[in-house]
Design a protein around this motif. Structure first.
Motif, mmCIF file in Angstrom:
data_model
loop_
_atom_site.group_PDB
_atom_site.id
_atom_site.type_symbol
_atom_site.label_atom_id
_atom_site.label_comp_id
_atom_site.label_asym_id
_atom_site.label_seq_id
_atom_site.Cartn_x
_atom_site.Cartn_y
_atom_site.Cartn_z
ATOM 1 N N GLN A 1 0.836 -1.201 0.000
ATOM 2 C CA GLN A 1 0.000 0.000 0.000
ATOM 3 C C GLN A 1 0.869 1.248 0.000
ATOM 4 O O GLN A 1 0.694 2.138 -0.822
ATOM 5 N N PHE A 2 1.810 1.314 0.959
ATOM 6 C CA PHE A 2 2.756 2.418 1.058
ATOM 7 C C PHE A 2 4.146 1.828 1.256
ATOM 8 O O PHE A 2 4.295 0.786 1.892
ATOM 9 N N PRO A 3 5.175 2.472 0.737
ATOM 10 C CA PRO A 3 6.537 1.981 0.984
ATOM 11 C C PRO A 3 6.968 2.292 2.412
ATOM 12 O O PRO A 3 6.496 3.237 3.043
ATOM 13 N N GLY A 4 7.887 1.460 2.910
ATOM 14 C CA GLY A 4 8.467 1.725 4.218
ATOM 15 C C GLY A 4 7.580 1.286 5.360
ATOM 16 O O GLY A 4 6.742 0.404 5.247
ATOM 17 N N GLY A 5 7.795 1.943 6.499
ATOM 18 C CA GLY A 5 7.067 1.596 7.695
ATOM 19 C C GLY A 5 7.816 0.576 8.529
ATOM 20 O O GLY A 5 8.925 0.139 8.184
ATOM 21 N N SER A 6 7.235 0.192 9.647
ATOM 22 C CA SER A 6 7.850 -0.797 10.534
ATOM 23 C C SER A 6 6.757 -1.598 11.224
ATOM 24 O O SER A 6 5.586 -1.210 11.231
ATOM 25 N N PHE A 7 7.177 -2.730 11.819
ATOM 26 C CA PHE A 7 6.252 -3.592 12.547
ATOM 27 C C PHE A 7 6.698 -3.712 14.003
ATOM 28 O O PHE A 7 7.891 -3.902 14.271
ATOM 29 N N LEU B 1 10.753 -3.953 14.128
ATOM 30 C CA LEU B 1 11.639 -4.176 12.991
ATOM 31 C C LEU B 1 11.134 -3.394 11.793
ATOM 32 O O LEU B 1 9.916 -3.219 11.635
ATOM 33 N N PRO B 2 12.029 -2.921 10.930
ATOM 34 C CA PRO B 2 11.588 -2.227 9.710
ATOM 35 C C PRO B 2 10.897 -3.193 8.757
ATOM 36 O O PRO B 2 11.199 -4.388 8.717
ATOM 37 N N LEU C 1 3.317 0.363 11.690
ATOM 38 C CA LEU C 1 3.560 1.783 11.962
ATOM 39 C C LEU C 1 4.044 2.456 10.695
ATOM 40 O O LEU C 1 4.914 1.935 9.990
ATOM 41 N N LEU C 2 3.485 3.635 10.403
ATOM 42 C CA LEU C 2 3.837 4.336 9.165
ATOM 43 C C LEU C 2 3.779 5.838 9.381
ATOM 44 O O LEU C 2 2.898 6.342 10.087
ATOM 45 N N PHE D 1 0.782 6.998 11.763
ATOM 46 C CA PHE D 1 -0.410 6.175 11.708
ATOM 47 C C PHE D 1 -0.045 4.749 12.077
ATOM 48 O O PHE D 1 1.108 4.317 11.932
ATOM 49 N N SER D 2 -1.035 4.009 12.541
ATOM 50 C CA SER D 2 -0.801 2.621 12.915
ATOM 51 C C SER D 2 -2.048 1.799 12.643
ATOM 52 O O SER D 2 -3.162 2.329 12.586
#
Length: 379
Positions: free
Chosen positions: A259-265, A280-281, A307-308, A315-316
């Motif tokens: 959906q979107f590039p990047g973010g983390s979990f 983690l990324p 997480l983004l 946003f999460s």
């Protein structure tokens, strides 16, 4: 305060292509609500009267919302009597409530009236989720994209996000790269008024346009997916969870649809110690969390949080919980109990047979002795 509409009219010397479009229903209306699409239901029967709370079912509500130019019903209170004592018997395809078969009913006080809220006929299309994209509005039975009349600001975007139940506003602005077509025009000043709905601020225009409005709301992240796999040792799938044997290694995978590039979990684990440093990324829209030497501390619910950072906003989105069980399963326990019971029964059976044989031998041996002594007695 002016008493009639005509007293509010004034002349102007300048020419204009503007006109005011008004859509009215001469037989049914919603009153005392937040806009044209919500309130208590009244019908015209020589005078405006309240519609009784048991008079309308969901199909009737759909017809009424459509008649008023609104979207599907999102809230229907004080309706559908347990006894089914309806006034209107709609099938849902009628264009107006008065087209539905009707039975007689008594007038109701305002406290017993049906309260109905219809959703607004607007949507965001072409974006990554239902809460992001180009704004389209259904007006006069036709879906068209919207062209802004005047400056568009974050307050107007927030009103659209609220109407769509999409959280708060992230961004909104004009686009000018669409093929020329007929559009609806909208006023941001009107949209930001708390007493009107978004669709009440839309009007028609005869001029084709290439412009549109793009809106992004905060509730724009897809729900992440959580899964668990065992790297060594045995495992067993359970309802909404996995059972792992003690000492095993397992891996929790957090992933999300592109959906979107990047973010983390971030992984939420059963204990505080396990949750430390478990962020983690996102690599290829996923992350893997490894665990070894499984023990009682690993038992419990695991949840992934995506997480983004978008447009300087954080946003999460959170996944469903996955239950991890540690130790033998109930089926293993039942099997072991059955084996023990079977062995016990076999042992009891063998002891019983042994006792019967021994008892039989004890009963035969004295008779054999008597037979052996009989010749000596007769001599």
């Amino acid at each position: 305060m002016k008493s009639t509409v005509t007293e509010c009219v004034r002349s102007t010397d300048s020419s204009s292509s503007w006109a005011l479009d008004v859509v009215c229903s001469d037989w049914v209306r919603l009153v005392s609500g937040s806009g044209l699409c919500s309130g208590s239901v009244q019908i015209w029967d020589q005078s405006w009267t309240w519609l009784c709370e048991e008079a309308l079912d969901l199909q009737g509500a759909e017809v009424l919302c459509r008649e008023l130019g609104c979207g599907a019903p999102s809230l229907l209170q004080g309706a559908v009597s347990p006894l089914g004592l309806q006034t209107f018997y709609c099938e849902g395809h009628e264009s107006a409530l008065r087209d539905c078969p009707r039975s007689s009913s008594e007038n109701c006080s305002s406290g017993a009236a049906v309260n109905l809220t219809c959703s607004e006929p607007l949507r965001l299309v072409g974006g990554a989720s239902r809460c992001a994209g180009t704004l389209e509005v259904k007006h006069r039975g036709e879906w068209r994209r919207v062209e802004n009349y005047g400056p568009w600001n974050l307050g107007a975007t927030a009103a659209v996000c609220r109407a769509l139940d999409c959280g708060s506003a992230v961004s909104g602005g004009d686009r000018d790269d669409f093929p020329q077509s007929r559009v609806w025009e909208i006023s941001s000043d009107c949209v930001m008024k708390s007493t009107v709905t978004v669709t009440e601020c839309v009007w028609s225009t005869d001029s084709p346009s290439s412009q549109a409005l793009d809106v992004v709301c905060s509730d724009l992240l897809n729900r992440p997916i959580i899964s668990l796999s065992v790297l060594d040792g045995a495992s067993e799938s359970q309802l909404q969870g996995v059972r792992v044997m003690p000492g095993s290694k397992f891996r929790v995978k957090c992933s999300v649809e592109p959906q979107f590039p990047g973010g983390s979990f971030q992984l939420l684990s059963p204990t505080v110690n396990l949750t430390q440093n478990h962020t983690l990324p996102a690599v290829n829209h996923s992350a893997h969390f490894l665990f070894s030497d499984t023990g009682p501390a690993h038992k419990g619910n695991y949840t992934c949080v995506y997480l983004l950072q978008v447009f300087d906003h954080a946003f999460s989105s959170q996944s469903h919980a996955l239950q991890l069980y540690v130790g033998g399963s109930d089926s293993d326990l039942i099997f072991r109990v059955l084996v023990v019971l079977l062995l016990t029964l076999i042992i009891i059976l063998l002891l019983f047979i042994f006792w019967k044989v021994k008892a039989r031998r004890g009963a035969i041996e004295p008779a054999e002795v008597e037979l052996e002594l009989e010749p000596f007695r007769s001599s």
